[in-house]
Scaffold this motif. Structure first.
Motif, PDB file in Angstrom:
ATOM      1  N   ARG A 661      13.476  38.613  14.393  1.00 27.23           N
ATOM      2  CA  ARG A 661      13.776  39.209  15.704  1.00 27.23           C
ATOM      3  C   ARG A 661      12.908  40.445  15.953  1.00 27.23           C
ATOM      4  N   ALA A 665       9.667  40.216  18.596  1.00 33.82           N
ATOM      5  CA  ALA A 665       9.634  41.093  19.770  1.00 33.82           C
ATOM      6  C   ALA A 665       8.258  41.732  19.915  1.00 33.82           C
ATOM      7  N   LYS A 669       5.479  40.852  22.864  1.00 32.79           N
ATOM      8  CA  LYS A 669       4.897  41.941  23.659  1.00 32.79           C
ATOM      9  C   LYS A 669       3.373  41.864  23.621  1.00 32.79           C
TER      10      LYS A 669
END
Length: 757
Positions: A661, A665, A669
């Motif tokens: 996780r 992320a 991005k």
């Protein structure tokens, strides 16, 4: 299906969801004489099969029997050694002769009748055990994970004890599964998913009752299909007998279109058939009455409205339910349905007009990924995904090569710098489509060599004088890429035209099958109707370099770790597989300079990424654990031991998810700042619609509305960033490297000349 085919039929268990397909039903007629069918098939096998060097037909009786018994009782839990001894004594050295003497159904029926009796006995024992036995899960007992090579139970006492352990394992697994689901639901403050469920014992009882029904719900045609298929598969894994029904489904799959109601069905353990999906815009969707999670309990195939025409389908096999729903286009079928969320015992009648349904999830599709490098330079990489080499040989216009050409030409308009052709999970299809498609990427060159039973070799070339696309190219493969996929990947690899990226090898199916109508070969006055087809191996194919893909498959240039490395997947693991061999290179075989693929540098860069990849590290760890489990081949029946194993696995997954996780992320991005994604469907190409930019994190548009799996929704494993799994992300990186290195080499004048071509 006409012509030469290399598509593998994928058999699915009754409990697996299937698309409710439909083809035109023929009028009920007299059933074929399957003794006569068996005799004719035996003659055809001897005259038509590619491998003339194997044992004489009369010496294959033992193999016919072994294959039939294996197919019926793969886990060796129903028959006992005394059954096997009787079958061997009565039929072991006689099945070949019985086939030729039109007497084989006597053996097939006798063996199947015994099988039914054994299943009835085991299920009855299981019911008694589940109702009365208090299973002791503190004892140190175990069962074999795989019984493929196990001995048959020596007698009924040993069979009953083995069955007790099988029942105990099923009950233990269901109990632990519920524990885990309840735990996850509580952690996520979600409802109790088992509040309306039967208890584990009752669920297991229903599971075996459903299996018993599936075993007993057969006729002579079904038993003949089981037996004749076993005889055919003894020649090689892809030679098979296809009943009339199976041949219709085969044709539907090849033309990528069917006539039906457009619903995904699933067999429920309590006997009903559940609606798990509805095709958007299909007949059921247009009618609007059938809903997700509705349960079908009876079918009136003629929509006559007469009670006597309403067929009870409780515990009926999915394929037979499908056949009842089949019919001609624009005719109606009536379904008796228990509505989802309705009152107990509530039913309603739903009438649907049958129509054509396109299998859009099996169609070719494309996307464009625009990447921005650290220096601000841009790359536009096209990705074409081809699930199968489909083609309609019954006069239709559906052909995957036409679809690929449309997508490729559109990507060329969009000025792509590199191309990925994704052939993962592509099990093959029509040979002619491969020949044509290879020409999209090469000048006229040998694509495949085909050798027949006489040893004669025919070379098939691509037809284009110049390729549509001649830029940097990567082909993705995995262990499920088979047959036609291997021809295309192998030809492009031999040609030094593309870099192959994927799992350790492709499947390794290097043979060509052709369906032959058995009825047409039978005597004029014989009962020919619904005699079925023999799908027989008539040829073997070879790469332009002369190597067969048989058993060996296509070994990628850039190999990626995969869980399949620990599994027995591939032709070499199948019984009676033909051997790998090599013939001379095809005349005119003149590959491009291999140096222009820059393979040493691409492998070096890929290896550096793999060494840093957490996801591939997880895969390597899982491969090691799976290999260890397979070596041990034991499953504990001790509750605490199994609970500890599950808790350890759950904790390992929890730690991974937590790490992913955070990392995902950051990756998402970075992707958002460096990549743009554009969706390209065949419909969009036909409509000449502009490219549509999509957010990769959004749910992809689906041609089917699907029922939610509440248990699956408890899985907290994060989605791959930008929906790029590790394999596709690495293939994208390899393609980007190839584009960049090729561009720099051109600027420096370092590309090798191919003017000799």
């Amino acid at each position: 299906m006409q012509g030469k085919l290399i598509k593998t039929i994928k058999c699915k268990a009754a409990a697996v969801a299937v698309l409710c397909a439909a083809s035109t039903q023929v009028a009920c007629g007299q059933q074929a004489d399957f003794n006569q069918v068996g005799c004719q098939m035996a003659i055809m096998l001897q005259n038509s099969h590619f491998d003339r060097s194997r044992q004489p037909f009369k010496e294959l009786s033992d193999d016919f029997l072994a294959t039939y018994l294996r197919d019926l009782d793969y886990g060796r839990v129903y028959f006992t050694q005394s059954d096997i001894d009787r079958f061997d004594k009565e039929y072991g050295d006689r099945l070949s002769q019985m086939l030729l003497e039109k007497d084989s159904m006597r053996a097939a029926l006798d063996i199947y009748k015994t099988f039914v009796e054994r299943v009835e006995k085991r299920v009855a024992d299981g019911q008694e055990m589940l109702k009365n036995d208090a299973f002791d899960f503190t004892k140190e007992e175990s069962v074999m994970r795989s019984r493929k090579e196990a001995a048959w139970p020596k007698d009924e006492a040993e069979a009953t004890e083995l069955w007790r352990k099988q029942i105990k394992e099923a009950l233990l697994s269901e109990t632990l599964r519920r524990e885990m689901v309840v735990k996850l639901a509580k952690e996520q403050n979600k409802e109790d998913l088992f509040k309306d469920e039967r208890d584990p014992k009752e669920k297991i009882l229903l599971r075996y009752e459903r299996f018993l029904h599936s075993v007993k719900d057969v006729d002579d045609a079904d038993i003949a299909a089981y037996f004749l298929s076993a005889v055919a598969k003894t020649f090689d894994p892809h030679t098979d007998y296809l009943s009339f029904r199976q041949m219709e489904r085969f044709r539907d799959g090849m033309r990528n279109q069917l006539v039906g109601i457009g619903a995904l069905l699933q067999a429920e353990e309590d006997g009903a058939t559940k609606i798990m999906g509805i095709v958007v815009g299909g007949p059921a969707d247009r009618a609007g009455e059938l809903k997700l999670n509705d349960r079908v309990v009876a079918v009136d195939p003629l929509n006559s409205g007469r009670p006597e025409d309403l067929v009870d389908i409780m515990f009926m096999k999915i394929d037979k339910v499908v056949e009842l729903i089949r019919g001609k286009e624009n005719t109606e079928v009536r379904l008796k349905v228990e509505p989802a969320g309705g009152l107990p015992g509530e039913t309603t009648m739903v009438v649907i007009k049958r129509g054509k349904v396109e299998l859009k999830d099996e169609q070719a599709s494309a996307e464009l990924i625009e990447r921005t490098g650290p220096d601000g330079s841009k790359q536009r990489i096209g990705v074409i995904t081809l699930p199968s080499f489909y083609a309609d040989f019954d006069g239709g216009t559906t052909r995957c090569s036409l679809d690929i050409e449309k997508l490729l030409r559109r990507l060329m308009v969009e000025k792509i710098d590199g191309l990925i052709l994704d052939l993962r999970s592509n099990g093959g299809g029509a040979l002619e489509e491969v020949r044509r498609m290879t020409g999209f990427f090469t000048k006229r060159q040998p694509v495949v060599q085909v050798k027949n039973t006489l040893g004669q070799v025919q070379v098939k070339e691509s037809e284009n004088r110049r390729p549509i696309y001649d830029g940097p190219m990567v082909v993705m493969t995995d262990k499920s890429s088979a047959s036609a996929s291997e021809i295309l990947a192998g030809a492009l690899q031999d040609e030094n035209r593309a870099v192959i990226v994927g799992e350790s090898s492709t499947f390794g199916k290097g043979t060509v099958q052709q369906p032959m109508d058995i009825g047409r070969q039978m005597p004029f006055f014989a009962d020919r109707e619904k005699a079925g087809n023999l799908k027989v191996t008539i040829q073997k194919f070879y790469r332009p370099s002369g190597s067969s893909t048989q058993n060996l498959g296509v070994v990628p240039d850039v190999i990626l770790p995969s869980l399949t490395d620990a599994l027995e997947i591939g032709e070499s693991y199948l019984d009676h597989a033909l051997d790998h061999d090599i013939i001379r290179p095809a005349p005119g075989f003149d590959p491009l300079p291999k140096a222009n693929l820059f393979l040493p540098r691409l492998k070096e860069l890929s290896s550096e990424r793999l060494d840093k990849s957490k996801d591939f590290a997880y895969i390597i760890e899982d491969v090691s654990k799976e290999r260890s489990r397979r070596r041990e081949n034991q499953v504990s029946l001790n509750l605490e031991k199994r609970r500890t194993e599950l808790e350890d696995a759950d904790e390992r997954q929890r730690v991974r998810n937590e790490e992913r996780r955070k990392r995902f992320a950051e990756v998402a991005k970075r992707d958002a700042s460096q990549m743009k994604f554009y969706e390209l469907s065949l419909d969009a190409v036909e409509a000449q619609a502009p490219l549509k930019q999509v957010d990769p994190s959004d749910e992809k548009s689906d041609y089917m509305r699907r029922a939610k799996d509440k248990t699956a929704e408890l899985d907290t494993t994060p989605e791959w960033p930008s929906r790029l799994d590790p394999f596709k992300r690495e293939a994208l990186a390899v393609t980007a490297d190839l584009v960049e290195i090729t561009r720099n080499a051109k600027m420096a004048g370092m590309l090798k000349s191919s003017e000799s071509r």
